[in-house]
Design an enzyme around this catalytic site. Sequence first.
Site, PDB file in Angstrom:
ATOM      1  N   ASP A  96       0.864  -1.192   0.000  1.00  0.00           N
ATOM      2  CA  ASP A  96       0.000   0.000   0.000  1.00  0.00           C
ATOM      3  C   ASP A  96       0.895   1.234   0.000  1.00  0.00           C
ATOM      4  O   ASP A  96       2.076   1.162   0.358  1.00  0.00           O
ATOM      5  CB  ASP A  96      -0.932  -0.005   1.217  1.00  0.00           C
ATOM      6  CG  ASP A  96      -0.183  -0.073   2.549  1.00  0.00           C
ATOM      7  OD1 ASP A  96       0.814  -0.835   2.642  1.00  0.00           O
ATOM      8  OD2 ASP A  96      -0.564   0.640   3.492  1.00  0.00           O
ATOM      9  N   GLU A 161      -0.249  -0.946   5.914  1.00  0.00           N
ATOM     10  CA  GLU A 161       0.821  -0.373   6.737  1.00  0.00           C
ATOM     11  C   GLU A 161       0.673   1.139   6.874  1.00  0.00           C
ATOM     12  O   GLU A 161       0.791   1.695   7.959  1.00  0.00           O
ATOM     13  CB  GLU A 161       2.190  -0.714   6.138  1.00  0.00           C
ATOM     14  CG  GLU A 161       3.357  -0.486   7.100  1.00  0.00           C
ATOM     15  CD  GLU A 161       3.870   0.938   7.121  1.00  0.00           C
ATOM     16  OE1 GLU A 161       4.572   1.302   8.085  1.00  0.00           O
ATOM     17  OE2 GLU A 161       3.576   1.720   6.201  1.00  0.00           O
TER      18      GLU A 161
HETATM   19  N1  BES Z   1       8.460   3.065   5.582  1.00  0.00           N
HETATM   20  C1  BES Z   1       7.803   3.871   6.563  1.00  0.00           C
HETATM   21  C2  BES Z   1       8.452   3.779   7.908  1.00  0.00           C
HETATM   22  C3  BES Z   1       9.666   4.596   8.039  1.00  0.00           C
HETATM   23  C4  BES Z   1       9.640   5.938   7.771  1.00  0.00           C
HETATM   24  C5  BES Z   1      10.811   4.018   8.448  1.00  0.00           C
HETATM   25  C6  BES Z   1      10.753   6.685   7.897  1.00  0.00           C
HETATM   26  C7  BES Z   1      11.917   4.756   8.586  1.00  0.00           C
HETATM   27  C8  BES Z   1      11.907   6.094   8.300  1.00  0.00           C
HETATM   28  C9  BES Z   1       6.366   3.417   6.700  1.00  0.00           C
HETATM   29  O1  BES Z   1       5.790   3.120   5.467  1.00  0.00           O
HETATM   30  C10 BES Z   1       5.548   4.538   7.304  1.00  0.00           C
HETATM   31  O2  BES Z   1       5.374   5.523   6.651  1.00  0.00           O
HETATM   32  N2  BES Z   1       5.050   4.357   8.520  1.00  0.00           N
HETATM   33  C11 BES Z   1       4.133   5.265   9.128  1.00  0.00           C
HETATM   34  C12 BES Z   1       3.376   4.471  10.150  1.00  0.00           C
HETATM   35  C13 BES Z   1       2.186   5.171  10.738  1.00  0.00           C
HETATM   36  C14 BES Z   1       1.130   5.442   9.704  1.00  0.00           C
HETATM   37  C15 BES Z   1       1.612   4.347  11.846  1.00  0.00           C
HETATM   38  C16 BES Z   1       4.848   6.411   9.782  1.00  0.00           C
HETATM   39  O3  BES Z   1       5.967   6.249  10.287  1.00  0.00           O
HETATM   40  O4  BES Z   1       4.296   7.519   9.789  1.00  0.00           O
HETATM   41 MN    MN Z   2       7.048   1.942   4.329  1.00  0.00          MN
HETATM   42 MN    MN Z   3       5.319   5.021   4.494  1.00  0.00          MN
END
Ligand code: BES
Ligand code: MN
Ligand code: MN
Length: 473
Positions: A96, A161
């Site tokens: 997603d 996710e």
């Molecule tokens: N890939 C990211 C997580 C991430 C972001 C890891 C920056 C390392 C650095 C993931 O897809 C993401 O965006 N996660 C969200 C989760 C939230 C919606 C609960 C985030 O971190 O905002």
């Molecule tokens: Mn991600």
């Molecule tokens: Mn992300």
Amino acid sequence: MSLQQVFDHLDANMSTYKTRLSDAVAIPSVSNSQETEHVEATRSVLEDYTRCLLESIGATVDMREIGDNQEYPPVIFATLGTSASKKTVLVYGHMDVQPAQMSDGWDTEPFAMTTIDGKMYGRGTTDDKGPVLAWINAIEAYQQENIPLPVNIKFVLEGMEESGDSGPLQDLILSEADGFFAGIDYTCISDNYWLGQNTPCITYGLRGIVYFHVNVKCAKKDLHSGVHGGVVYEGMAELCAILNSMVAPNGDITITGINRDVLPMTPEEEASYGPIDFNIDTYKSELGVTKLTHRTKAGILQHRWRYPSLSIHGIEGAFSDAGDKTVIPAEITGKFSIRLVPDMDPQKVTNLVKAHIRSFHNSTGSENEVTVSTTASAFSWLGDTSDANYTAGKRATVRVHHKAADLTREGGSIPITLTLQEATGASVMMLPIGSSDDGAHSQNEKLNVSNYLNGMKLLASYMYEVSQLAAGR
Ligand code: BES
Ligand code: MN
Ligand code: MN
């Protein structure tokens, strides 16, 4: 066996891999969207596109429905190889993506991948479709060169996710701890980014998150500000005051007790920031800012990785169109989130925030209805860098990039990480392939062609190094 043969194969087949990524980007699998097109695309990118690819490399694909209605896309549990003489690696990723529209300020169509100057632009190229495809391409390269895959692989690939709504998947994973997740030796996730543009990273920490909605209702319908302004306890004024009471412009969180559970720094941790390749000026220019709340390298990294932060995201129901409107909105919802670090607990943080807002509201003397709720919530995660998983990651990095990986943490969150660690009882490591300037979630998200290719080589090498460790080498 020759890894060079795998590398040569990857070099020679780059156009296939680009087409694959472009096909994946063209499926607008926007997370948690109300649009029928997006709901169908998120289902389809898993059920059709990814499933087909996995079956083409010989994986056994099990589509698992989650949640109690059709709103949730299915989760892929896939298995490739069950050899008792090989280690089993669990790969997690998500198909997603964040929303994207030309009108947000993209220079090219977000769902039509466009390559310019070695950069593949499109929503999901780096987060996280590119890395997921890099795994599949790397595995396929072994197979097409008739080299046995050095490890057994299990995949968990999801489509929720980006929505933060990982509850149903968490339940499924924990219920399968003795089923699908039995016998996993290592978990490897490629869903983050290098800290800069030149030095590869291995990542052992993520922040958690709690996402809040604070709703203020001050009247039964919107009011004319000229007629009634002056006598009403206006909801917008109260909401802005509430938001303002929690965070200072310099980033300090002003909620009593919020830092209570933040782990103190050890001398080892303090020393770990020194060797990391991080240039403050490059970072500032990537962001387009001239001043940061912290001045030193360690100060900046620590406040991105090991201290909590509070961000205000928006106000639903507030007047936000162009032009003027003399209205007192009757009901608005402020949205903010707090990033959590070890050992903060989402429930405790929620309680502190609710207590803070209640006491602030009481001090205003208003009788507005103020309610606080939470949506996404996730614990932070820390991995054990002394585990052999990290040795494999380090060796693989040197093999491909001819330099050592920096050991980094991240400020972002991947809610399922801790659950995977608990369900498998095995080490989790993040092995990013994208660059710091890829712009995940932003306009013009991209993945460099070179990062995509080297990423495949890195993941191919990682699988090989895992098997070498198992052989005692
Ligand atoms: N890939 C990211 C997580 C991430 C972001 C890891 C920056 C390392 C650095 C993931 O897809 C993401 O965006 N996660 C969200 C989760 C939230 C919606 C609960 C985030 O971190 O905002
Ligand atoms: Mn991600
Ligand atoms: Mn992300």
